[in-house]
Write an enzyme that holds these catalytic residues in place. Structure first.
Site, mmCIF file in Angstrom:
data_model
loop_
_atom_site.group_PDB
_atom_site.id
_atom_site.type_symbol
_atom_site.label_atom_id
_atom_site.label_comp_id
_atom_site.label_asym_id
_atom_site.label_seq_id
_atom_site.Cartn_x
_atom_site.Cartn_y
_atom_site.Cartn_z
ATOM 1 N N ASP A 257 4.412 -6.901 1.390
ATOM 2 C CA ASP A 257 4.675 -5.599 0.790
ATOM 3 C C ASP A 257 6.139 -5.577 0.333
ATOM 4 O O ASP A 257 6.931 -6.498 0.626
ATOM 5 C CB ASP A 257 4.335 -4.457 1.758
ATOM 6 C CG ASP A 257 4.024 -3.157 0.998
ATOM 7 O OD1 ASP A 257 4.412 -3.048 -0.188
ATOM 8 O OD2 ASP A 257 3.417 -2.241 1.587
HETATM 9 C C1 NOJ Z 1 4.593 -0.372 -1.297
HETATM 10 C C2 NOJ Z 1 3.222 0.019 -0.863
HETATM 11 O O1 NOJ Z 1 3.137 0.056 0.552
HETATM 12 C C3 NOJ Z 1 2.125 -0.891 -1.381
HETATM 13 O O2 NOJ Z 1 0.885 -0.285 -1.108
HETATM 14 C C4 NOJ Z 1 2.283 -1.166 -2.845
HETATM 15 O O3 NOJ Z 1 1.277 -2.032 -3.283
HETATM 16 C C5 NOJ Z 1 3.652 -1.756 -3.086
HETATM 17 N N1 NOJ Z 1 4.670 -0.824 -2.659
HETATM 18 C C6 NOJ Z 1 3.872 -2.120 -4.556
HETATM 19 O O4 NOJ Z 1 3.966 -0.983 -5.323
#
Ligand code: NOJ
Length: 715
Positions: A257
């Site tokens: 993430d």
């Molecule tokens: C953070 C989020 O937790 C995740 O779900 C997402 O895919 C990423 N950012 C990218 O935007």
């Protein structure tokens, strides 16, 4: 030697680490911009993947840099959060889950994938598969609700939909199952907080949707930001390497993430970025999203002997393999090559409208308030959610533009062209300002019927959008009281539209309003979809995929609880209950009214004694004894009465839908293979435990409304 092995043999360390790096991009009026101005890095081959780049032209330009100007010409993998639509938005996943229709779940994902691929994208950071039992947690809106079996069915359908029949097709996206694992169990419903649950809960509740995604062939998995009992998921070798790759057999890409590898330092399990990068790589994380840890720190980690080149090569191999499966080597421009035809866009809008209407949950409908009786000469649409088109999109709008969203007023204008539509916000979503109330009340006074639009802004759910109070924000309660009271005094019908990314705790509203529709965030066609249901063109059919609490104090609340040794008994003080509130939710999982009325009878389950190789045939008769055609949803639950470990009171094992005209009879069948009756034994492996099992069928998870038959499972 294969193309991939040849490439790996040719690559410098910097180029290898580039393939393990994903960087955010954006697009401004002057063109694509990349975090830290990394266009040079793409040319140098030291950034191999991008996220958040929108639009076919900028995507193509970046791809051209990689393919035509970098030394090895390796194409970029470009992804975006296409969670519930791309340009055309569908209902938020929590709402869409309430359709209990895997074909629709798959179709909307397919449609979203085709739209995103037409913009040149090859990966979506979806589906989100976190079981969510705490509505304070804002991210429940992104996923399929409270139940693991439902989550597993949702996972399969979404993976099939996003990825299509072949990942290499020009309209297919690589899906990313996220957030592995148990993110929904964050302490006190606070985003990013620590998670500490039992092994059993992990295996019974949080893992099944991910296991289903893997079995459906999901291309990638994203670990959660959170830690589980102190071990951050981004470094969790036990769950990523041993469980996901080992036991579940996942052979795709693990993408971190956003900044999650760097955050291992803040978690307190790595002293610096070098240790953080080493831990993540060793756990099996292939792509570093936005930490710059692999590029920046793995060379030092190699020097310190914390990682090996073989580990780096294994990760590079998986990334290149995914690029190959996506067809990026054969034709890096196949996605985004042809703009979509107008018919495809129109078909997607029609789908969004139909799914939007089918995602509306009719929570309450007294005095047959709904559908609103024609003819309507003058309709007042009031409340803070009556105007903002932007909020219809929900918290993940991908490439959805505000001007393409149909809000409530526009929806009713189109549905009732002869009616006069009056609109006033009355109060804002969050502010304390009440000066608009008088005007709104005056409009209500002049109308035949009132649509009262209440709720949360789209940004009040989703990531980093947790709430400790789950009531209506700002002065909406005061406004709603005034509208409801005036309408009651004048005998005018009021339909409440409740917009939210979670169940809102508004027991007073459910008491006072005659008709309440949970309209979540329905996407681009929200206004049309709502008007379709309110005017009766479509009979509501969705069910809530999450138990709806009466009070924040009941949270976490879910139907799959165990009974305990002292189940609630109003006559016995020393039993499991609150002094000041019933245990039951406001609305059970599966609750949702229709314009019909259904009665169930004659539950048949055969055979009465089932062996592990067999399946149960379950059938129940249904009659629509209401006055309008409608679709009923029935749920199949099981309850293992006596087992080596106490089992939940209800475990979901099926759902089916039936549409019946007024007076029509039909029957609903379920096939339940005996392996679905297995439980995880004391060592957490599936076992058949002989004994009595209750088979329960009904319209929601309220036990009193379920028909029950008991069968025996033999060893
Ligand atoms: C953070 C989020 O937790 C995740 O779900 C997402 O895919 C990423 N950012 C990218 O935007």
């Amino acid at each position: 030697m294969s193309r991939i092995e040849t490439l790996i043999g040719d690559m410098t360390l910097a180029e290898k680490l580039g393939q393990l790096t994903m960087t955010a991009a954006g697009h401004t009026v002057t063109g694509p911009v990349i975090a830290g101005d990394s266009t040079e890095a793409i040319r140098a081959g030291t950034i191999g993947n991008l996220l958040n780049l929108v639009g076919a032209a900028p995507v193509r330009e970046m791809q051209r840099l990689a393919v035509e100007e970098s030394r090895l010409g390796i194409p970029l993998l470009i992804g975006l959060d296409v969670v519930h639509g791309h340009r055309t938005l569908f209902p938020v996943p929590l709402a869409e889950a309430g359709l209990f229709d895997p074909q629709i779940w798959e179709r909307t994902a397919r449609a979203a994938a085709a739209a995103a691929a037409a913009d040149g994208l090859a990966m979506t950071f979806a589906p989100m598969l976190d079981v969510a039992r705490d509505p304070r947690w804002g991210r429940g809106v992104e996923g399929p609700g409270e139940d693991p079996w439902l989550g597993a069915r949702f996972a399969e359908a979404k993976v099939r939909g996003f990825q299509g029949a072949s990942l290499g097709a020009a309209d297919a996206l690589a899906a990313v199952a996220k957030h592995y694992c148990a993110y929904g169990a964050v302490c006190a419903g606070r985003d990013y907080a620590s998670v500490d649950i039992s092994e059993r809960t992990l295996h019974e509740v949080y893992l099944p949707p991910f296991a289903a995604a893997v079995a459906a062939g999901v291309a990638a998995v994203m670990p959660a930001f959170t830690d589980l009992a102190g071990m951050p998921m981004t470094a969790h070798a036990g769950l990523l390497r041993d469980c996901l790759r080992g036991r579940l057999g996942f052979d795709g890409v693990i993408v971190s993430d956003y900044n999650a590898i760097a955050e291992l330092v803040r978690h307190g399990v790595a002293a610096d970025l070098v240790e953080a990068a080493s831990l993540a790589l060793a756990a099996g994380v292939d792509i570093d999203m936005m930490s710059n840890a692999y590029r920046g720190a793995l060379p030092a980690a190699l020097g310190r002997g914390l990682v090996t080149m073989a580990q780096i090569d294994a990760a590079v191999r998986r990334v290149l393999d995914l690029k190959q499966r996506l067809g990026l080597f054969d034709d890096p421009y196949r996605r985004g090559a042809t703009p979509e035809r107008a018919e495809a866009l129109a078909a997607r809008r029609r789908l969004a409208r139909a799914v939007g209407a089918r995602a509306i949950v009719m929570l309450k409908n007294e005095r047959a308030t709904l559908p609103l009786a024609a003819p309507l000469r003058r309709l007042a649409i009031v409340g803070p959610l009556s105007s903002p088109e932007a909020d219809m999109r929900g918290p993940w709008w991908a490439a959805g533009e505000v001007q393409d969203q149909v809000g409530v007023v526009a929806g009713f204008r189109a549905a009732l062209p002869a009616a006069e539509i009056l609109q006033a916000a009355g109060v804002a979503i969050e502010s304390e300002d009440t000066h608009g109330m008088a005007e709104a009340l005056q409009l209500c006074g002049a109308a035949d019927a009132i649509i009262l639009c209440l709720g949360e802004a789209a940004a009040m759910s989703g990531e980093a959008a947790c709430r400790a109070h789950l009531g209506l924000p700002g002065r909406q309660r005061q406004f709603a009281h005034a509208v409801l009271e005036q309408a009651r005094a004048r005998g005018k019908p009021v339909v409440v539209l409740l917009f939210s990314g979670r169940p809102l705790v508004v027991p007073w509203l459910f008491e006072q309003a005659d008709a309440v529709l949970a309209v979540w965030f329905l996407g681009s066609e929200a206004g049309h979809a709502i008007a379709d249901v309110v005017t009766g063109a479509v009979s509501p059919s969705a069910r809530t995929a999450i138990s709806w609490p009466r009070a924040v104090g009941q949270i976490p609340i879910f139907f799959g609880q165990r009974r305990g040794g002292r189940p609630a008994d109003p006559k016995d003080h020393y039993t499991s209950k609150y002094l000041d509130l019933p245990n039951e939710p406001q609305f059970a999982f599966g609750h949702g009214l229709t314009y019909g009325h259904f009665t169930l009878s004659n539950l048949r389950v055969t055979p009465p004694l089932v062996t592990p190789g067999e399946a149960l045939q379950i059938q129940v008769d249904v009659v629509n004894d209401g006055a309008r055609a409608a679709q009923e949803t029935l749920f199949l639950f099981v309850h293992d009465k006596v087992a080596s470990l106490a089992r939940p009171l209800l475990e979901l094992r099926g759902f089916e839908r039936i549409t019946l005209a007024p007076g029509e009879r039909g029957s609903v069948r379920f096939l339940l293979p005996a392996p679905e009756l297995r439980i995880l034994g004391p060592d957490l492996t599936p076992v058949f435990e002989p004994g009595e099992i209750e088979i329960l069928v009904g319209p929601c998870a309220e036990r009193a409304r379920l028909l029950v038959e008991t069968i025996r499972l033999s060893a």
